[in-house]
Design an enzyme around this catalytic site. Structure first.
Site, mmCIF file in Angstrom:
data_model
loop_
_atom_site.group_PDB
_atom_site.id
_atom_site.type_symbol
_atom_site.label_atom_id
_atom_site.label_comp_id
_atom_site.label_asym_id
_atom_site.label_seq_id
_atom_site.Cartn_x
_atom_site.Cartn_y
_atom_site.Cartn_z
ATOM 1 N N THR A 135 -0.223 -1.754 -3.622
ATOM 2 C CA THR A 135 1.132 -2.165 -3.269
ATOM 3 C C THR A 135 1.235 -2.506 -1.792
ATOM 4 O O THR A 135 0.455 -1.995 -0.966
ATOM 5 C CB THR A 135 2.133 -1.031 -3.583
ATOM 6 O OG1 THR A 135 3.418 -1.345 -3.046
ATOM 7 C CG2 THR A 135 1.687 0.294 -2.970
ATOM 8 N N ASP A 136 2.202 -3.341 -1.435
ATOM 9 C CA ASP A 136 2.439 -3.631 -0.022
ATOM 10 C C ASP A 136 3.057 -2.437 0.705
ATOM 11 O O ASP A 136 3.086 -2.395 1.944
ATOM 12 C CB ASP A 136 3.319 -4.873 0.147
ATOM 13 C CG ASP A 136 4.685 -4.756 -0.506
ATOM 14 O OD1 ASP A 136 4.964 -3.747 -1.185
ATOM 15 O OD2 ASP A 136 5.491 -5.708 -0.359
ATOM 16 N N GLU A 137 3.519 -1.444 -0.038
ATOM 17 C CA GLU A 137 4.159 -0.290 0.599
ATOM 18 C C GLU A 137 3.192 0.552 1.422
ATOM 19 O O GLU A 137 3.614 1.351 2.256
ATOM 20 C CB GLU A 137 4.865 0.573 -0.450
ATOM 21 C CG GLU A 137 6.011 -0.141 -1.131
ATOM 22 C CD GLU A 137 6.864 0.766 -2.003
ATOM 23 O OE1 GLU A 137 7.125 1.912 -1.582
ATOM 24 O OE2 GLU A 137 7.251 0.333 -3.091
ATOM 25 N N TYR A 161 4.751 8.361 -2.546
ATOM 26 C CA TYR A 161 4.155 7.335 -3.403
ATOM 27 C C TYR A 161 3.217 6.437 -2.612
ATOM 28 O O TYR A 161 2.043 6.252 -2.967
ATOM 29 C CB TYR A 161 5.242 6.491 -4.066
ATOM 30 C CG TYR A 161 4.730 5.163 -4.576
ATOM 31 C CD1 TYR A 161 3.738 5.114 -5.549
ATOM 32 C CD2 TYR A 161 5.219 3.958 -4.066
ATOM 33 C CE1 TYR A 161 3.239 3.894 -6.005
ATOM 34 C CE2 TYR A 161 4.728 2.742 -4.518
ATOM 35 C CZ TYR A 161 3.742 2.717 -5.482
ATOM 36 O OH TYR A 161 3.243 1.523 -5.916
ATOM 37 N N LYS A 165 -0.958 5.879 -2.771
ATOM 38 C CA LYS A 165 -1.610 4.601 -3.015
ATOM 39 C C LYS A 165 -2.534 4.234 -1.846
ATOM 40 O O LYS A 165 -3.627 3.676 -2.049
ATOM 41 C CB LYS A 165 -0.583 3.503 -3.242
ATOM 42 C CG LYS A 165 0.177 3.611 -4.553
ATOM 43 C CD LYS A 165 -0.751 3.502 -5.765
ATOM 44 C CE LYS A 165 -1.321 2.113 -5.932
ATOM 45 N NZ LYS A 165 -2.151 2.009 -7.168
#
Length: 355
Positions: A135-137, A161, A165
């Site tokens: 994810t870009d997060e 989260y 990741k």
């Protein structure tokens, strides 16, 4: 000769879209491995479940023996790893599941894949890939008025989260550099589309509106996300897994930045066209601002230059066309979302989930 894919988390939102996409190619054999947690739904795979090139296996990626058996029994050529806990609000309330699935689960899957890869013949070793979907997060957030995430952006996760990741991304790179496992990594922006679990912003807003409930928006709704239609993401995952250079990462985005408030307003306007309210008023009147969540990232923006240049991928849907398709799908598929929605409201906090 066929290519044998293993898709982990293939009963989830993005995973099921990927399975549906891959199964359209008769030269692909697709094995879907999913634990079937709350967000896994085999109803999302009704269109492919009887196809000869599709197989479902219920198993946990944390079970290394089960994963190993699936790899060997299906002579897997490409692993596309999507299995993950992914809801930020849930990670804030209960981070342990995110560590166990996203970190420990990825570790177990990597070990099983490495052992499998080492026992392949020389030619199959060369073509084997482990594609880790992230994810870009993991990059943290950006100012509202400048900046963009590239593949070289430093990691700065903000939530349990995104931290889990980020940890899994680092493990995948370590298994490449230390053991030589042929990996590729992709980091995508926010996905949307049909079959999206109803606790996420877009489906939650659609369904709350249809039920004449308030449409919750965090803070002032100024937080910005880049939106990617899920079927475009599925196409990107295929091309990265089959053509991406080993050891590299690719950003995948829709180049469609929108504030959360603008997203909700767009949903309201689309519903006003397709399913007007009985009282003649706009669904916008249901918008309700609620307290912001802890550590809420301001803005995400993805630079997709690399995947455009090296792999020739570009999104086919705009935000507007994708949203139109999504709203129409939810209007026409109540039999899919109604049982999930009923379960979420059965005395659980999730009935009040926000973006």
């Amino acid at each position: 000769m066929s290519t044998n894919f293993l898709v982990t988390g293939g009963a989830g939102f993005i995973g099921s879209a990927l399975c549906r996409h891959l199964c359209t190619n008769v030269k692909y054999q697709v094995t879907n491995l999913d634990k079937l947690t709350y967000a896994g739904n085999l109803q999302s795979l009704r269109g492919v479940e009887k196809l000869s090139n599709y197989r479902f296996v219920q198993a946990d990626i944390c079970d290394g023996i089960a994963v190993s058996n699936v790899l060997f029994e299906n002579n897997i050529d490409i692993v596309i790893h999507l299995a993950a806990e992914s809801h930020v609000d849930r990670s804030i309330d209960g981070p342990q599941n995110f560590i166990e699935t996203n970190v420990v689960g990825t570790f177990r899957l990597l070990n099983a894949s490495l052992n499998y890869w080492r026992q392949l013949g020389a030619e199959q070793q060369k073509t084997f890939r482990f594609h880790h979907v992230s994810t870009d997060e993991v990059f943290g957030d950006l100012p509202f008025d400048k900046g963009i995430f590239t593949e070289a952006t430093a990691y700065a996760p903000s939530s349990p989260y995104s931290a889990s990741k980020a940890a899994s991304d680092h493990l995948v790179r370590a298994w490449f550099h230390t053991y030589g496992l042929p990996v590729v990594i992709s980091n995508s922006s926010n996905n949307f589309g049909p079959f999206h679990f109803p606790e996420k912003l877009i489906p939650l807003t659609i369904l709350n509106a249809l039920e004449e409930k308030l449409l919750p928006v965090y803070g002032t709704g100024a937080n910005v996300r880049d939106w990617l239609f899920v079927e475009d993401h599925a196409r990107a995952l295929e091309v990265i897994a089959t053509k991406g250079n080993v050891g590299e990462s690719f950003n995948v985005g829709g180049s469609s930045e929108r504030t959360n408030l603008d997203v909700v307003k767009s949903i309201c306007d689309t519903l006003d066209r397709y399913r007007p309210r009985m009282n003649g008023e706009s669904y916008r009147d249901l918008i309700s601002f609620v307290a912001d969540r802890p550590g809420h990232d301001r803005r995400y923006a993805i630079d997709t230059t690399k995947i455009h240049r090296e792999l020739g991928w570009a999104p086919r849907e705009t935000f507007e066309s994708g949203l139109d398709r999504t709203v129409v799908w939810y209007l026409q598929n109540e039999q899919w979302w109604r049982p999930i929605r009923r379960h979420l409201y059965a005395g659980q906090r999730l009935g009040e989930a926000t973006p």
